[in-house]
Design an enzyme around this catalytic site. Sequence first.
Site, PDB file in Angstrom:
ATOM      1  N   LYS A   1       0.859  -1.204   0.172  1.00  0.00           N
ATOM      2  CA  LYS A   1      -0.155   0.157  -0.027  1.00  0.00           C
ATOM      3  C   LYS A   1       0.927   1.252  -0.124  1.00  0.00           C
ATOM      4  CE  LYS A   1      -2.630   1.511   3.784  1.00  0.00           C
ATOM      5  NZ  LYS A   1      -3.559   1.440   4.642  1.00  0.00           N
TER       6      LYS A   1
ATOM      7  N   GLN B   1     -12.684   7.415  10.322  1.00  0.00           N
ATOM      8  CA  GLN B   1     -12.328   6.556  11.373  1.00  0.00           C
ATOM      9  C   GLN B   1     -13.313   6.188  12.245  1.00  0.00           C
ATOM     10  OE1 GLN B   1     -10.472   4.008  11.137  1.00  0.00           O
ATOM     11  NE2 GLN B   1      -9.449   4.726   9.067  1.00  0.00           N
TER      12      GLN B   1
ATOM     13  N   ARG C   1     -10.493  -1.727   7.500  1.00  0.00           N
ATOM     14  CA  ARG C   1      -9.616  -2.668   8.301  1.00  0.00           C
ATOM     15  C   ARG C   1      -9.100  -1.852   9.635  1.00  0.00           C
ATOM     16  NH1 ARG C   1      -4.837   0.429   8.997  1.00  0.00           N
ATOM     17  NH2 ARG C   1      -3.171   0.108   7.260  1.00  0.00           N
TER      18      ARG C   1
ATOM     19  N   ASP D   1     -16.283  15.973  18.334  1.00  0.00           N
ATOM     20  CA  ASP D   1     -15.453  16.639  17.412  1.00  0.00           C
ATOM     21  C   ASP D   1     -15.294  18.112  17.541  1.00  0.00           C
ATOM     22  OD1 ASP D   1     -14.699  15.200  14.112  1.00  0.00           O
ATOM     23  OD2 ASP D   1     -14.458  17.658  14.550  1.00  0.00           O
TER      24      ASP D   1
ATOM     25  N   ASP E   1      -0.873   7.991  20.535  1.00  0.00           N
ATOM     26  CA  ASP E   1      -1.121   8.569  21.792  1.00  0.00           C
ATOM     27  C   ASP E   1      -1.557   9.900  21.834  1.00  0.00           C
ATOM     28  OD1 ASP E   1       1.274   9.403  21.024  1.00  0.00           O
ATOM     29  OD2 ASP E   1       2.269   9.041  22.886  1.00  0.00           O
TER      30      ASP E   1
HETATM   31  N1  LIG Z   1      -3.906   3.390  13.424  1.00  0.00           N
HETATM   32  C1  LIG Z   1      -4.529   3.166  11.928  1.00  0.00           C
HETATM   33  O1  LIG Z   1      -4.443   2.028  11.844  1.00  0.00           O
HETATM   34  C2  LIG Z   1      -4.940   4.399  11.283  1.00  0.00           C
HETATM   35  C3  LIG Z   1      -5.430   3.977  10.063  1.00  0.00           C
HETATM   36  C4  LIG Z   1      -5.955   5.059   9.219  1.00  0.00           C
HETATM   37  C5  LIG Z   1      -5.953   6.212   9.872  1.00  0.00           C
HETATM   38  N2  LIG Z   1      -5.525   6.750  11.134  1.00  0.00           N
HETATM   39  C6  LIG Z   1      -5.508   7.875  11.887  1.00  0.00           C
HETATM   40  O2  LIG Z   1      -7.081   8.006  12.244  1.00  0.00           O
HETATM   41  C7  LIG Z   1      -7.160   9.487  12.396  1.00  0.00           C
HETATM   42  C8  LIG Z   1      -8.513   9.777  11.711  1.00  0.00           C
HETATM   43  O3  LIG Z   1      -8.427   9.796  10.489  1.00  0.00           O
HETATM   44  P1  LIG Z   1      -9.663  10.029   9.556  1.00  0.00           P
HETATM   45  O4  LIG Z   1      -9.455   9.215   8.167  1.00  0.00           O
HETATM   46  O5  LIG Z   1     -10.915   9.434  10.262  1.00  0.00           O
HETATM   47  O6  LIG Z   1      -9.534  11.562   9.477  1.00  0.00           O
HETATM   48  P2  LIG Z   1     -10.818  12.556   9.169  1.00  0.00           P
HETATM   49  O7  LIG Z   1     -10.320  13.704   8.646  1.00  0.00           O
HETATM   50  O8  LIG Z   1     -11.958  11.909   8.176  1.00  0.00           O
HETATM   51  O9  LIG Z   1     -11.477  12.738  10.636  1.00  0.00           O
HETATM   52  C9  LIG Z   1     -10.783  13.268  11.843  1.00  0.00           C
HETATM   53  C10 LIG Z   1     -11.940  14.266  12.438  1.00  0.00           C
HETATM   54  O10 LIG Z   1     -11.320  14.623  13.604  1.00  0.00           O
HETATM   55  C11 LIG Z   1     -11.653  15.734  13.951  1.00  0.00           C
HETATM   56  N3  LIG Z   1     -10.670  16.444  14.887  1.00  0.00           N
HETATM   57  C12 LIG Z   1      -9.568  16.921  14.557  1.00  0.00           C
HETATM   58  N4  LIG Z   1      -8.990  17.348  15.747  1.00  0.00           N
HETATM   59  C13 LIG Z   1      -9.718  16.989  16.890  1.00  0.00           C
HETATM   60  C14 LIG Z   1      -9.476  16.897  18.103  1.00  0.00           C
HETATM   61  N5  LIG Z   1      -8.749  17.361  18.727  1.00  0.00           N
HETATM   62  N6  LIG Z   1     -10.586  16.373  18.688  1.00  0.00           N
HETATM   63  C15 LIG Z   1     -11.625  15.733  18.266  1.00  0.00           C
HETATM   64  N7  LIG Z   1     -11.868  15.782  16.952  1.00  0.00           N
HETATM   65  C16 LIG Z   1     -10.779  16.425  16.329  1.00  0.00           C
HETATM   66  C17 LIG Z   1     -11.645  16.489  12.600  1.00  0.00           C
HETATM   67  O11 LIG Z   1     -12.650  17.691  12.750  1.00  0.00           O
HETATM   68  C18 LIG Z   1     -12.401  15.451  11.677  1.00  0.00           C
HETATM   69  O12 LIG Z   1     -13.797  15.404  11.763  1.00  0.00           O
HETATM   70  C19 LIG Z   1      -5.724  10.189  11.639  1.00  0.00           C
HETATM   71  O13 LIG Z   1      -4.950  10.587  13.043  1.00  0.00           O
HETATM   72  C20 LIG Z   1      -5.160   9.111  11.011  1.00  0.00           C
HETATM   73  O14 LIG Z   1      -3.941   9.185  10.735  1.00  0.00           O
HETATM   74  C21 LIG Z   1      -4.887   5.558  11.779  1.00  0.00           C
END
Ligand SMILES: NC(=O)c1ccc[n+]([C@@H]2O[C@H](COP(=O)([O-])OP(=O)(O)OC[C@H]3O[C@@H](n4cnc5c(N)ncnc54)[C@H](O)[C@@H]3O)[C@@H](O)[C@H]2O)c1
Length: 323
Positions: free
Chosen positions: A71, A142, A114, A163, A231
Amino acid sequence: MSVRCLYLSRADVETVGLEMHAVIAALERMFLEKAAGRVEMPPKPGVHPGGDAFIHAMPALIPALRAAGVKWVSGFPANPKRGLPYISGLIVLNDVETGFPTAVMDCTWVTAKRTGAATAVAAKRLARPDSRAVGILGCGVQGRSNLEALNAVAEIREVRAYDLDPRAAGLFKDETEGAFSVRVEVVSSPRDAVQGCDIVVTAGPILKTPHATIGPGWLEPGAFASLVDYDSYWSREALAEVDKFCTDDPAQLEHAKTQGYFKDIPPVYAELAELVSGRKPGRESAVERTMACNLGLALDDMAVAPLVCERAAALGLGTWLDL
Ligand SMILES: NC(=O)c1ccc[n+]([C@@H]2O[C@H](COP(=O)([O-])OP(=O)(O)OC[C@H]3O[C@@H](n4cnc5c(N)ncnc54)[C@H](O)[C@@H]3O)[C@@H](O)[C@H]2O)c1
């Protein structure tokens, strides 16, 4: 000899609509292979064009599933302000006999599902079986897929959604309440999405220096938390209260530490492969605080993407390209 490769757009992948329970089952099968040492997954190499933006290569091989590929995924925190999704990228699958590319597909659906499924795999072993109330902090892609996956493995009744952007939380409520038969309350402070919840998912931006909003005493005894955003949301004192801190891959966690992440986390109790294979017990009492900090594995993608491709090909979806 002409060799062809199947291209699947994001719309094609979404049309396949692989069910969440199938995604969860695929991950569990993969974690059994990982527990037996029968997989290959080098640490993610990547480039970092600025700030917290990244473009990572995630290769993996699961011989038992005849799954191999990579990926190439990016996360750009400024994208939402441009009206673009945070995550974008492609998955390339290869034939395990010849090495030839067999498919190229948009990666956003697989990445979303996933990751939620990995939370569900952890929750099955680490959350209380009677968990009903879920707090979601970060109501984006997510937030949605984690709720969908948790709903597939537990009888979720009540969701507290927080949010930074209240419109995002409102949209989340509108989309998820009917879809998952749950009551969603939009709350105005992070604390309200943590205290009183059986399961907490933090899914805001990933930061090298955590904003550490969640303080000690917020996560209830007996609760389970999934740290989708590393974290970033958790203070050192809140993390120190956790009885069992788990992850999907300790080696990857160590690798992230060398890049400046995870400066102050508890020792790892178990990796998911150990919990899924039964090598280590998950939750052992109703009052333990448990946590999964899943970094997201190339193996997750390799467990799921071939299933999407098989079904797409059977449905006649996608575009065949000559190599
Ligand atoms: N661990 C993993 O396997 C994995 C995989 C994919 C994404 N992620 C991570 O998950 C996170 C979310 O990704 P996504 O695709 O849902 O992004 P997204 O942009 O679709 O959603 C993120 C949301 O968080 C909100 N936000 C920003 N700061 C915030 C805060 N302090 N408190 C509450 N809400 C807040 C935003 O307004 C937005 O609605 C990212 O950090 C991404 O890197 C992790």
